[in-house]
Design an enzyme around this catalytic site. Structure first.
Site, PDB file in Angstrom:
ATOM      1  N   HIS A 316       0.865  -1.187   0.000  1.00 54.18           N
ATOM      2  CA  HIS A 316       0.000   0.000   0.000  1.00 54.18           C
ATOM      3  C   HIS A 316       0.897   1.231   0.000  1.00 54.18           C
ATOM      4  CE1 HIS A 316      -3.142   2.836   1.133  1.00 54.18           C
ATOM      5  NE2 HIS A 316      -3.994   1.884   0.788  1.00 54.18           N
ATOM      6  N   ASP A 373      -7.882  -5.389   0.282  1.00 55.50           N
ATOM      7  CA  ASP A 373      -8.363  -6.302  -0.761  1.00 55.50           C
ATOM      8  C   ASP A 373      -8.000  -7.742  -0.482  1.00 55.50           C
ATOM      9  OD1 ASP A 373      -7.529  -3.557  -2.649  1.00 55.50           O
ATOM     10  OD2 ASP A 373      -9.572  -4.351  -2.542  1.00 55.50           O
TER      11      ASP A 373
HETATM   12  C1  SDX Z   1      -6.250  -0.120  -2.812  1.00 56.22           C
HETATM   13  O1  SDX Z   1      -4.382   4.467  -2.158  1.00 56.22           O
HETATM   14  C2  SDX Z   1      -5.367   3.842  -1.494  1.00 56.22           C
HETATM   15  O2  SDX Z   1      -5.743   4.274  -0.434  1.00 56.22           O
HETATM   16  C3  SDX Z   1      -5.947   2.612  -2.212  1.00 56.22           C
HETATM   17  C4  SDX Z   1      -6.955   1.820  -1.375  1.00 56.22           C
HETATM   18  C5  SDX Z   1      -8.211   2.637  -1.132  1.00 56.22           C
HETATM   19  O3  SDX Z   1      -8.960   2.300  -0.175  1.00 56.22           O
HETATM   20  O4  SDX Z   1      -8.529   3.536  -1.970  1.00 56.22           O
HETATM   21  O5  SDX Z   1      -6.399   1.441  -0.131  1.00 56.22           O
HETATM   22  C6  SDX Z   1      -7.382   0.546  -2.104  1.00 56.22           C
HETATM   23  O6  SDX Z   1      -6.034   0.165  -3.960  1.00 56.22           O
HETATM   24  C7  SDX Z   1      -5.356  -1.069  -2.041  1.00 56.22           C
HETATM   25  C8  SDX Z   1      -4.161  -1.572  -2.896  1.00 56.22           C
HETATM   26  C9  SDX Z   1      -4.682  -2.721  -3.791  1.00 56.22           C
HETATM   27  N1  SDX Z   1      -3.644  -3.107  -4.769  1.00 56.22           N
HETATM   28  C10 SDX Z   1      -2.998  -4.295  -4.680  1.00 56.22           C
HETATM   29  O7  SDX Z   1      -3.125  -5.078  -3.733  1.00 56.22           O
HETATM   30  C11 SDX Z   1      -2.093  -4.585  -5.870  1.00 56.22           C
HETATM   31  C12 SDX Z   1      -0.737  -5.092  -5.367  1.00 56.22           C
HETATM   32  N2  SDX Z   1      -0.031  -3.983  -4.696  1.00 56.22           N
HETATM   33  C13 SDX Z   1       0.900  -3.198  -5.484  1.00 56.22           C
HETATM   34  O8  SDX Z   1       0.585  -3.069  -6.822  1.00 56.22           O
HETATM   35  C14 SDX Z   1       1.446  -1.978  -4.761  1.00 56.22           C
HETATM   36  O9  SDX Z   1       1.769  -2.374  -3.498  1.00 56.22           O
HETATM   37  C15 SDX Z   1       0.578  -0.738  -4.668  1.00 56.22           C
HETATM   38  C16 SDX Z   1       0.099  -0.285  -6.003  1.00 56.22           C
HETATM   39  C17 SDX Z   1      -0.570  -1.018  -3.785  1.00 56.22           C
HETATM   40  C18 SDX Z   1       1.425   0.370  -4.025  1.00 56.22           C
HETATM   41  O10 SDX Z   1       2.408   0.694  -4.933  1.00 56.22           O
HETATM   42  P1  SDX Z   1       3.536   1.778  -4.549  1.00 56.22           P
HETATM   43  O11 SDX Z   1       3.268   2.438  -3.245  1.00 56.22           O
HETATM   44  O12 SDX Z   1       3.727   2.651  -5.753  1.00 56.22           O
HETATM   45  O13 SDX Z   1       4.781   0.897  -4.280  1.00 56.22           O
HETATM   46  P2  SDX Z   1       5.767   0.409  -5.375  1.00 56.22           P
HETATM   47  O14 SDX Z   1       5.008  -0.124  -6.548  1.00 56.22           O
HETATM   48  O15 SDX Z   1       6.751   1.498  -5.609  1.00 56.22           O
HETATM   49  O16 SDX Z   1       6.475  -0.838  -4.633  1.00 56.22           O
HETATM   50  C19 SDX Z   1       7.547  -0.626  -3.750  1.00 56.22           C
HETATM   51  C20 SDX Z   1       8.384  -1.919  -3.845  1.00 56.22           C
HETATM   52  C21 SDX Z   1       8.746  -2.291  -5.271  1.00 56.22           C
HETATM   53  O17 SDX Z   1       9.907  -3.096  -5.181  1.00 56.22           O
HETATM   54  P3  SDX Z   1      11.340  -2.419  -5.598  1.00 56.22           P
HETATM   55  O18 SDX Z   1      11.156  -1.824  -6.993  1.00 56.22           O
HETATM   56  O19 SDX Z   1      11.591  -1.367  -4.535  1.00 56.22           O
HETATM   57  O20 SDX Z   1      12.325  -3.561  -5.572  1.00 56.22           O
HETATM   58  O21 SDX Z   1       7.591  -3.013  -3.351  1.00 56.22           O
HETATM   59  C22 SDX Z   1       7.372  -3.949  -4.420  1.00 56.22           C
HETATM   60  C23 SDX Z   1       7.635  -3.214  -5.709  1.00 56.22           C
HETATM   61  O22 SDX Z   1       8.061  -4.138  -6.713  1.00 56.22           O
HETATM   62  N3  SDX Z   1       5.964  -4.356  -4.316  1.00 56.22           N
HETATM   63  C24 SDX Z   1       5.537  -5.608  -4.436  1.00 56.22           C
HETATM   64  C25 SDX Z   1       4.144  -5.533  -4.227  1.00 56.22           C
HETATM   65  N4  SDX Z   1       3.785  -4.261  -3.991  1.00 56.22           N
HETATM   66  C26 SDX Z   1       4.930  -3.539  -4.065  1.00 56.22           C
HETATM   67  N5  SDX Z   1       6.170  -6.770  -4.695  1.00 56.22           N
HETATM   68  C27 SDX Z   1       5.392  -7.886  -4.754  1.00 56.22           C
HETATM   69  N6  SDX Z   1       4.043  -7.889  -4.550  1.00 56.22           N
HETATM   70  C28 SDX Z   1       3.402  -6.739  -4.295  1.00 56.22           C
HETATM   71  N7  SDX Z   1       2.085  -6.740  -4.097  1.00 56.22           N
END
Ligand code: SDX
Length: 427
Positions: A316, A373
């Site tokens: 998140h 989720d």
């Molecule tokens: C919702 O914003 C809100 O408030 C949203 C929400 C709401 O109520 O409105 O809370 C609802 O959307 C919840 C989130 C649902 N999405 C998912 O579960 C999809 C999986 N999660 C990711 O796609 C990700 O964690 C996000 C999109 C939720 C957050 O992305 P960020 O903050 O931009 O973080 P990032 O993509 O920069 O990740 C940071 C690191 C990266 O690794 P490095 O490049 O540093 O090596 O963490 C890794 C990412 O690759 N990473 C994950 C991961 N999420 C982040 N690796 C594996 N699995 C994951 N799920």
């Protein structure tokens, strides 16, 4: 130099630029850099807005480090366990919880506003059976703007409230009709004798024709425990500060478009699997993993930088400790396991993922925890709600948040059309 200022120094020529620090009621302060380009001839650079506050707001507060979420100052734990979704809607819209009379009036008004103009029903038949309900939901919400074009110019509080209550009441009907259309079975009209959440479940699952005697799955009727579970899920989804879809809603609000096309844009943005679409992807992922024995393989894929596989329901932008909504849902799962006959195999896979991920340095170092989720899908599956309807459920819960944020944007005298700049790296 006044105390609450922030100074930038351009080391190329030692010029100093001072900006006021604004401090809110809770959470981080902000540096007011609205004149930065005029002063320096430069832009700040922040793709994804990881360090940018887009507005002032009094609606929802999140503390990502503490795992804290408050609507109008009230902790989510209190709202989800002691109040109904309709009370939460009233709180978001009116800044206070309703008394018994206000709640009764609000409830009755939503029941009567749940009906759709008959002309709108033709739109559903324009879609193929296999259309994703989110497509229909977004299209029908845009179409609503044509039926209520008076809301394009809103001048007083009464009309803000009327516009808001109208869309909150109609979204569940549109979602249910989209589902019934996908099955090719007749629509069930709203029933003013049913509460908001029971009415939605009935429109989704009632047997075609007549009162609720049998559901399409054959049950005698929808049980109170199902209504309570879904009502809690709606409350947990009601608002969430300036997330991606709310930012889109405010962006469309800033151009002066109709409030319902702003909500329709929010629905489109929420559909993405990185956002609200994650709940549908979580269940699909748990089903794909198929067994607790396969979890380690998929955890390795999630950690592999060369593998696009991500653990849906994990991570998140704000919560770097735990998502308080996920914690409430996990407790709700345990509470409802027997009563709802939750799919224990899917739950076991989810728990194993959580167990491994929370002890694995890849996730710990990136502060990746289960988000809202990760848990909703198992409960919604037990409520006989198909995966394709998970994100529409999120839309039903979130519509009150979007419309409240839309109203706040409109009333904020500092609001301006959203128009960021860029670092040009072309030609
Ligand atoms: C919702 O914003 C809100 O408030 C949203 C929400 C709401 O109520 O409105 O809370 C609802 O959307 C919840 C989130 C649902 N999405 C998912 O579960 C999809 C999986 N999660 C990711 O796609 C990700 O964690 C996000 C999109 C939720 C957050 O992305 P960020 O903050 O931009 O973080 P990032 O993509 O920069 O990740 C940071 C690191 C990266 O690794 P490095 O490049 O540093 O090596 O963490 C890794 C990412 O690759 N990473 C994950 C991961 N999420 C982040 N690796 C594996 N699995 C994951 N799920």
């Amino acid at each position: 130099m006044p105390h609450d200022t922030f100074t930038f120094i351009d080391n190329r020529d030692n010029t100093r630029y001072d900006y006021p620090i604004l401090t809110g009621k809770r959470g981080p302060s902000v540096v007011d850099i609205r004149s930065f380009f005029k002063d320096t001839g430069m832009f700040t650079y922040d793709p994804g807005f990881t360090s940018t506050a887009s507005c002032k707001s009094t609606i929802t507060f999140i503390d990502g480090a503490k795992g804290e979420l408050r609507y109008r100052g009230i902790p989510i734990e209190e709202l989800a366990t002691k109040h109904s979704y309709l009370e939460t809607c009233y709180l978001l819209l009116n800044e206070t919880l309703p008394n018994a009379e206000q709640l009764a009036d609000f409830d009755l008004e939503l029941r009567h506003r749940a009906f759709l103009h008959e002309g709108l029903l033709n739109l559903f038949h324009a879609f193929p059976d296999n259309a994703h309900p989110m497509a229909t939901l977004s299209a029908a919400t845009t179409a609503l703007a044509s039926f209520y074009d008076t809301h394009l110019e809103i001048n007083d509080e009464a009309e803000y409230q009327e516009m808001a209550r109208r869309i909150i009441a109609k979204i569940p009907t549109i979602a249910a009709y989209a589902y019934r259309h996908s099955l090719g079975i007749p629509f069930i009209y709203p029933d003013v004798d049913l509460s908001f959440t029971e009415n939605f479940l009935t429109m989704m699952r009632a047997y075609p024709g007549g009162k609720m005697h049998r559901t399409i799955e054959g049950e005698a009727k929808i049980r109170d425990v199902e209504i309570r579970a879904l009502d809690t899920i709606f409350t947990l989804h009601a608002d969430h500060e300036q997330n991606a879809s709310t930012t889109v809603v405010r962006g469309v609000a800033s151009t002066g478009a109709h409030p319902y096309v702003a909500i329709a844009s929010g629905i489109a943005a929420l559909w993405g699997r990185a956002h609200g679409g994650a709940n549908e992807s979580v269940i699909a992922q748990l089903e794909m993993i198929g067994s607790v024995d396969n979890v380690e393989t998929y955890i390795a894929k999630a950690k592999d930088p060369n593998d696009p596989f991500r653990l849906m329901g994990f991570g998140h932008r704000v919560y770097k400790n735990f998502d308080p909504r996920a914690r409430i849902l996990k407790e709700l799962q345990d509470e409802l396991r027997e009563e709802l006959g939750l799919d224990t195999e899917l739950m076991a896979i989810a728990r194993r993922i959580e167990e491994i991920a929370l002890s694995d340095d890849y996730f710990i170092s990136r502060k990746l925890y289960p988000n809202i989720d990760f848990y909703t899908g198992v409960i919604l599956t037990a409520l006989k709600i198909p995966k394709s309807m998970f994100t529409p459920i999120f839309v039903i819960g979130r519509t009150v948040g979007w419309v409240t944020q839309w109203i706040e944007f409109k009333k904020d005298t500092a609001s301006k059309i959203a128009r960021p700049r860029q670092l040009y790296i072309g030609d």
